[in-house]
Design a protein around this motif. Sequence first.
Motif, PDB file in Angstrom:
ATOM      1  N   TYR A  64      -5.785   8.187  -4.994  1.00 25.26           N
ATOM      2  CA  TYR A  64      -4.318   7.475  -4.657  1.00 25.26           C
ATOM      3  C   TYR A  64      -3.480   8.097  -5.711  1.00 25.26           C
ATOM      4  CZ  TYR A  64      -5.080   3.965  -8.558  1.00 25.26           C
ATOM      5  OH  TYR A  64      -5.243   3.573  -9.725  1.00 25.26           O
ATOM      6  N   VAL A  65      -2.213   8.058  -5.273  1.00 24.18           N
ATOM      7  CA  VAL A  65      -1.035   8.523  -6.246  1.00 24.18           C
ATOM      8  C   VAL A  65      -0.074   7.356  -6.427  1.00 24.18           C
ATOM      9  CG1 VAL A  65       0.900  10.418  -6.490  1.00 24.18           C
ATOM     10  CG2 VAL A  65      -0.892  11.069  -5.136  1.00 24.18           C
ATOM     11  N   ASP A  66       0.137   7.293  -7.796  1.00 23.18           N
ATOM     12  CA  ASP A  66       0.793   6.023  -8.194  1.00 23.18           C
ATOM     13  C   ASP A  66       2.177   6.299  -8.123  1.00 23.18           C
ATOM     14  OD1 ASP A  66       1.989   4.058  -9.738  1.00 23.18           O
ATOM     15  OD2 ASP A  66       0.089   3.557 -10.643  1.00 23.18           O
ATOM     16  N   LEU A  67       2.846   5.809  -7.293  1.00 20.57           N
ATOM     17  CA  LEU A  67       4.570   6.064  -7.333  1.00 20.57           C
ATOM     18  C   LEU A  67       5.126   4.972  -7.842  1.00 20.57           C
ATOM     19  CD1 LEU A  67       4.226   7.444  -3.594  1.00 20.57           C
ATOM     20  CD2 LEU A  67       4.401   8.903  -5.642  1.00 20.57           C
ATOM     21  N   ALA A  68       5.374   5.038  -9.158  1.00 20.31           N
ATOM     22  CA  ALA A  68       5.998   3.965  -9.757  1.00 20.31           C
ATOM     23  C   ALA A  68       7.498   3.617  -9.577  1.00 20.31           C
ATOM     24  CB  ALA A  68       5.637   3.825 -11.220  1.00 20.31           C
ATOM     25  N   GLY A  69       8.050   4.789  -9.150  1.00 24.86           N
ATOM     26  CA  GLY A  69       9.546   4.788  -9.100  1.00 24.86           C
ATOM     27  C   GLY A  69       9.769   4.700  -7.570  1.00 24.86           C
ATOM     28  N   GLY A  70       8.817   4.509  -6.628  1.00 20.74           N
ATOM     29  CA  GLY A  70       9.168   4.215  -5.073  1.00 20.74           C
ATOM     30  C   GLY A  70       9.314   5.720  -4.640  1.00 20.74           C
ATOM     31  N   VAL A  71       9.474   5.540  -3.475  1.00 22.17           N
ATOM     32  CA  VAL A  71       9.526   6.858  -2.351  1.00 22.17           C
ATOM     33  C   VAL A  71      10.284   6.490  -1.072  1.00 22.17           C
ATOM     34  CG1 VAL A  71       7.144   6.282  -1.273  1.00 22.17           C
ATOM     35  CG2 VAL A  71       7.772   8.739  -1.549  1.00 22.17           C
ATOM     36  N   ASP A  72      10.679   7.382  -0.466  1.00 24.69           N
ATOM     37  CA  ASP A  72      11.292   7.284   0.725  1.00 24.69           C
ATOM     38  C   ASP A  72      10.098   7.601   1.826  1.00 24.69           C
ATOM     39  OD1 ASP A  72      12.458   7.988   3.374  1.00 24.69           O
ATOM     40  OD2 ASP A  72      14.307   8.502   2.394  1.00 24.69           O
ATOM     41  N   SER A  73       9.664   6.379   2.314  1.00 19.75           N
ATOM     42  CA  SER A  73       8.363   6.257   3.212  1.00 19.75           C
ATOM     43  C   SER A  73       8.739   7.344   4.566  1.00 19.75           C
ATOM     44  CB  SER A  73       8.128   5.184   3.733  1.00 19.75           C
ATOM     45  OG  SER A  73       9.014   4.412   4.528  1.00 19.75           O
ATOM     46  N   ALA A  74       9.938   7.239   5.061  1.00 20.00           N
ATOM     47  CA  ALA A  74      10.197   8.288   6.285  1.00 20.00           C
ATOM     48  C   ALA A  74      10.128   9.597   6.041  1.00 20.00           C
ATOM     49  CB  ALA A  74      11.710   7.656   6.663  1.00 20.00           C
TER      50      ALA A  74
END
Length: 224
Positions: A46-56
């Motif tokens: 798993y990749v920890d995306l602590a700053g968020g990501v645009d899911s689309a």
Amino acid sequence: MSQTRPTRTPVSLALTGAQRGVYYAHHVAASDSAGSAAGRFNVGQYVDLAGGVDSARLRAALEHAVAETDTLRILIRGGGTAAPDGGEEPYQVVHPELPWDAPLLEEADLRGADDPRGAALALMRADMAAPADLAAGPLHRFVLYRIGPRHLLWYQRFHHIVADAYAITTFTRRVAEVYTSLAEGRTPERRFGDLSAVVAEEEDYAASDRRTADRGYWSGLLAD
């Protein structure tokens, strides 16, 4: 991992030597009383995306990367589903699109759990332990677990017949490259090579004098 050239029909290819080994080991494990041992052939991270990501945008990047990666669109045929030695030689079929109905990217909001990260990790462990059906798939899974306002975990699970640790790292970097290109308004180019070329290279080697010489060398070295 390999890039496909656009095709409208499935393409049948021999398994590589590495895939063949995983195929038979998978079926040996699946033949135990519970069949759960076949889950040991799942690999992932798993990749920890602590700053968020645009899911689309991540979904679009995944669609692009999977479209250029032959091994992520295969199913295994032949050889029988219960006994690997009871039938024709197994082979793989590369499909132009995903050959199963599961969504490419799932999303789960766990912010209401007492321990969101722990809940996500428990779900990942359970999924990693579940055996895959090589003939029906799915042979990979991607899930975005939301554990905070701008904190997500991007879970990736692959059957070992389609990816190893190096391939997973390469694929993840590729998705990141495509994601960045899309964010900057650029059209990402295709990058990976054909799976058919990999199979052909192995078949050429198997029929070559070099293989005969290699076999002689190792047989002599390990004679005792």
